[in-house]
Scaffold this motif. Structure first.
Motif, PDB file in Angstrom:
ATOM      1  N   GLY A  34      -2.663   1.748   0.738  1.00 17.79           N
ATOM      2  CA  GLY A  34      -2.811   2.040   2.150  1.00 17.79           C
ATOM      3  C   GLY A  34      -4.113   1.506   2.730  1.00 17.79           C
ATOM      4  O   GLY A  34      -4.209   1.250   3.935  1.00 17.79           O
ATOM      5  N   MET A  35      -5.113   1.336   1.875  1.00 21.26           N
ATOM      6  CA  MET A  35      -6.425   0.877   2.321  1.00 21.26           C
ATOM      7  C   MET A  35      -6.612  -0.632   2.230  1.00 21.26           C
ATOM      8  O   MET A  35      -7.310  -1.239   3.038  1.00 21.26           O
ATOM      9  N   VAL A  36      -6.000  -1.244   1.203  1.00 25.13           N
ATOM     10  CA  VAL A  36      -6.429  -2.580   0.802  1.00 25.13           C
ATOM     11  C   VAL A  36      -6.142  -3.644   1.863  1.00 25.13           C
ATOM     12  O   VAL A  36      -6.941  -4.579   2.027  1.00 25.13           O
ATOM     13  N   ALA A  37      -5.039  -3.534   2.587  1.00 25.91           N
ATOM     14  CA  ALA A  37      -4.699  -4.589   3.545  1.00 25.91           C
ATOM     15  C   ALA A  37      -5.777  -4.724   4.610  1.00 25.91           C
ATOM     16  O   ALA A  37      -6.303  -5.822   4.853  1.00 25.91           O
ATOM     17  N   LEU A  38      -6.130  -3.626   5.260  1.00 27.25           N
ATOM     18  CA  LEU A  38      -7.157  -3.678   6.298  1.00 27.25           C
ATOM     19  C   LEU A  38      -8.514  -4.016   5.708  1.00 27.25           C
ATOM     20  O   LEU A  38      -9.292  -4.783   6.299  1.00 27.25           O
ATOM     21  N   LEU A 158       2.387   8.919   4.701  1.00 25.54           N
ATOM     22  CA  LEU A 158       1.085   9.466   5.097  1.00 25.54           C
ATOM     23  C   LEU A 158      -0.070   8.673   4.500  1.00 25.54           C
ATOM     24  O   LEU A 158      -1.126   8.528   5.122  1.00 25.54           O
ATOM     25  N   LEU A 159       0.126   8.142   3.285  1.00 18.51           N
ATOM     26  CA  LEU A 159      -0.919   7.326   2.670  1.00 18.51           C
ATOM     27  C   LEU A 159      -1.174   6.065   3.479  1.00 18.51           C
ATOM     28  O   LEU A 159      -2.325   5.638   3.644  1.00 18.51           O
ATOM     29  N   PHE A 160      -0.115   5.459   3.991  1.00 13.16           N
ATOM     30  CA  PHE A 160      -0.281   4.223   4.756  1.00 13.16           C
ATOM     31  C   PHE A 160      -0.803   4.497   6.163  1.00 13.16           C
ATOM     32  O   PHE A 160      -1.227   3.568   6.858  1.00 13.16           O
ATOM     33  N   VAL A 161      -0.758   5.753   6.587  1.00  8.40           N
ATOM     34  CA  VAL A 161      -1.405   6.125   7.851  1.00  8.40           C
ATOM     35  C   VAL A 161      -2.872   6.465   7.616  1.00  8.40           C
ATOM     36  O   VAL A 161      -3.763   6.052   8.373  1.00  8.40           O
ATOM     37  N   SER A 162      -3.148   7.207   6.549  1.00 11.25           N
ATOM     38  CA  SER A 162      -4.525   7.657   6.292  1.00 11.25           C
ATOM     39  C   SER A 162      -5.390   6.552   5.677  1.00 11.25           C
ATOM     40  O   SER A 162      -6.617   6.564   5.852  1.00 11.25           O
ATOM     41  N   GLY A 163      -4.780   5.593   4.971  1.00 16.28           N
ATOM     42  CA  GLY A 163      -5.562   4.531   4.341  1.00 16.28           C
ATOM     43  C   GLY A 163      -6.421   3.752   5.322  1.00 16.28           C
ATOM     44  O   GLY A 163      -7.641   3.621   5.130  1.00 16.28           O
ATOM     45  N   PRO A 164      -5.836   3.220   6.411  1.00 19.71           N
ATOM     46  CA  PRO A 164      -6.668   2.522   7.396  1.00 19.71           C
ATOM     47  C   PRO A 164      -7.735   3.412   8.030  1.00 19.71           C
ATOM     48  O   PRO A 164      -8.831   2.928   8.368  1.00 19.71           O
ATOM     49  N   ALA A 177     -16.420  -4.918   2.595  1.00 21.93           N
ATOM     50  CA  ALA A 177     -16.195  -5.174   1.166  1.00 21.93           C
ATOM     51  C   ALA A 177     -16.219  -3.892   0.356  1.00 21.93           C
ATOM     52  O   ALA A 177     -15.579  -3.806  -0.701  1.00 21.93           O
ATOM     53  N   ALA A 178     -16.949  -2.883   0.836  1.00 25.79           N
ATOM     54  CA  ALA A 178     -16.971  -1.599   0.131  1.00 25.79           C
ATOM     55  C   ALA A 178     -15.584  -0.971   0.110  1.00 25.79           C
ATOM     56  O   ALA A 178     -15.198  -0.324  -0.868  1.00 25.79           O
ATOM     57  N   GLY A 179     -14.815  -1.166   1.181  1.00 21.73           N
ATOM     58  CA  GLY A 179     -13.445  -0.659   1.210  1.00 21.73           C
ATOM     59  C   GLY A 179     -12.582  -1.333   0.167  1.00 21.73           C
ATOM     60  O   GLY A 179     -11.712  -0.695  -0.449  1.00 21.73           O
ATOM     61  N   VAL A 180     -12.803  -2.636  -0.064  1.00 24.75           N
ATOM     62  CA  VAL A 180     -12.065  -3.361  -1.102  1.00 24.75           C
ATOM     63  C   VAL A 180     -12.422  -2.795  -2.473  1.00 24.75           C
ATOM     64  O   VAL A 180     -11.545  -2.569  -3.318  1.00 24.75           O
ATOM     65  N   ALA A 181     -13.715  -2.557  -2.695  1.00 26.34           N
ATOM     66  CA  ALA A 181     -14.147  -2.013  -3.982  1.00 26.34           C
ATOM     67  C   ALA A 181     -13.584  -0.614  -4.212  1.00 26.34           C
ATOM     68  O   ALA A 181     -13.142  -0.276  -5.314  1.00 26.34           O
ATOM     69  N   ILE A 182     -13.564   0.217  -3.184  1.00 27.39           N
ATOM     70  CA  ILE A 182     -13.015   1.567  -3.305  1.00 27.39           C
ATOM     71  C   ILE A 182     -11.524   1.510  -3.614  1.00 27.39           C
ATOM     72  O   ILE A 182     -11.011   2.308  -4.409  1.00 27.39           O
ATOM     73  N   SER A 183     -10.827   0.554  -3.020  1.00 26.53           N
ATOM     74  CA  SER A 183      -9.402   0.388  -3.308  1.00 26.53           C
ATOM     75  C   SER A 183      -9.167   0.109  -4.788  1.00 26.53           C
ATOM     76  O   SER A 183      -8.257   0.673  -5.403  1.00 26.53           O
ATOM     77  N   GLY A 184      -9.979  -0.763  -5.354  1.00 26.77           N
ATOM     78  CA  GLY A 184      -9.858  -1.043  -6.781  1.00 26.77           C
ATOM     79  C   GLY A 184     -10.178   0.164  -7.638  1.00 26.77           C
ATOM     80  O   GLY A 184      -9.504   0.440  -8.638  1.00 26.77           O
TER      81      GLY A 184
END
Length: 423
Positions: A34-38, A158-164, A177-184
């Motif tokens: 849910g986070m990684v795309a944005l 809900l994950l795809f709503v809350s991720g962004p 880039a911190a969001g990318v790292a958190i996704s991993g």
């Protein structure tokens, strides 16, 4: 696994031994998706200074993730979740960490970022399809399994709503880039917790013991049973992908900003969540294969009618109505796929449905761009709804022809007959 003897309900699903722990771990890992795309989009655009480069990198990442999903799912079916998911998660998390490091400061070559993004997408662990396969082992009562799949679908929504929203919070105090790292990091922790669940360990052992016997039946079952749920999933995805741009065009025509558009998308998601929960709570007398085209047709009609909305408030109401059919249609598609799959191919079956949805969304987005530029918005909504209606018609025609019942269906019919005699 033993079937639950409690009254079918969402609480009964979560009371199933090991269900809450396993489901929570899977959701933690899936939050990354849910986070990684944005996060990737923002990080690459910041690093390269080009929205075109960011869009290209994101498209490459998405294509590798979506179209290789059945292959990764086959590895899970063949080697078991523990042996397959852990290496995938480790590679995926490591590559996202590399991408985060490369985009932390401006100046990274777009070609390098694209290569890393493709590699990361190719390693995306199929946590969603694997969790749905685990539900099939945890819950053998088909009525309870319907509730489990509905709960899973609503939670994913809900994950795809809350991720962004989480990415938006992160960029307030750190680079994208911190969001990318958190996704991993989320995928790594969630996958580790998931595969160490006792139920996933036992499935891994069973999968290794039975895969030789199941492999001979996999191809026949996939060809015979997956056509309908895959067609429906593609039709639903195609409609939803086109709707995103149509909503933007609808709002722009009436002089509204992007902040208002977000409420329309939220209305669609809210309708889907409510529809999924209500759908899962009903004990349906009709089979999943009969419900599949009906639910898909409902979505198509609701989207077609949405194009007649005179304003945003009416459009939001129409979006809620359309959302009522989204989660139920996809839940039913996953149920039919699970019933059709051989025991050693459940993850693959779910992955094909998941791939069809995501591929449909991508194609729908591209088609939506063409529709917005050449047709009135109302006609665009009608065509978007028409994609779902066409899928419903194709599946509905197929249900009229007699066919041999699959083993799971024969067992269900026998159980239903026994219960009827007892009454």
């Amino acid at each position: 696994m033993s079937a639950s003897s409690t009254r079918p309900s969402y609480a009964a699903v979560l009371r199933t031994p090991h269900a809450t722990r396993t489901f929570t771990a899977a959701l933690l890992g899936r939050l990354s998706y849910g986070m990684v795309a944005l996060a990737v989009l923002l990080a690459v655009s910041r690093a390269t200074g080009s929205y075109a480069a960011a869009g290209t990198v994101m498209a490459l990442f998405g294509a590798a993730s979506v179209f290789l999903s059945p292959l990764r799912a086959a590895l899970v079916d063949r080697h078991g979740p523990r042996r397959a998911l852990l290496p995938m998660a480790a590679l995926y998390a490591g590559l996202l960490g590399t991408l985060a490091a490369a985009t932390w400061r401006p100046g990274a070559p777009a070609a390098v970022l694209g290569a890393v993004a493709v590699a990361a997408g190719a390693c995306t662990p199929p946590l969603g399809p694997t969790m749905r396969a685990v539900w099939g082992e945890l819950v053998t009562d088909r009525r309870l399994l319907q509730r489990a799949y509905s709960l899973d679908g609503v939670a994913e929504e809900l994950l795809f709503v809350s991720g962004p929203l989480l990415v938006g919070a992160v960029v307030q105090f750190a680079p994208p880039a911190a969001g990318v790292a958190i996704s991993g990091l989320l995928v790594g922790i969630g996958t580790l917790a998931f595969v160490t669940s006792p139920v996933v360990k036992s499935i891994a052992v069973q999968g290794q013991a039975s895969r030789v016997q199941a492999r001979a039946r996999v191809r026949m079952r996939i060809e015979r049973g997956l056509v309908r749920p895959v067609v429906v999933a593609a039709g639903v995805g195609l409609s939803l992908g086109a709707v995103d741009l149509l909503v933007l065009a609808f709002a722009e025509e009436r002089g509204h900003g992007d902040d208002v558009v977000a409420w329309i998308f939220a209305a669609l998601s809210a309708g889907s969540a409510v529809g999924g929960l209500l759908y899962g709570a009903v004990d349906w007398r009709t089979g999943a294969r009969v419900r599949l085209p009906v639910l898909t047709a409902g979505l198509g009609l609701a989207l077609a009618v949405a194009g007649l909305a005179p304003g945003l408030v009416t459009l939001a109401c129409a979006a809620v109505c359309a959302g009522f059919f989204v989660a139920p249609a996809l839940t039913t598609a996953y149920l039919v796929a699970d019933e059709s799959a051989a025991p050693g191919a459940r993850v693959q079956a779910g992955a094909w449905v998941n791939t069809a949805v995501n591929a449909g969304i991508s194609m729908g987005a591209a088609a939506g761009g063409l529709l917005v530029g050449h047709l009135p918005v109302g006609a665009g909504f009608a065509l978007a709804g028409g994609a779902a209606l066409l899928a419903a018609a194709a599946v509905g025609v197929g249900t009229r022809h007699p066919r041999v019942a699959l083993p799971q269906e024969q067992e269900q019919e026998q159980e239903a007959g026994t219960a009827e005699q007892a009454r």
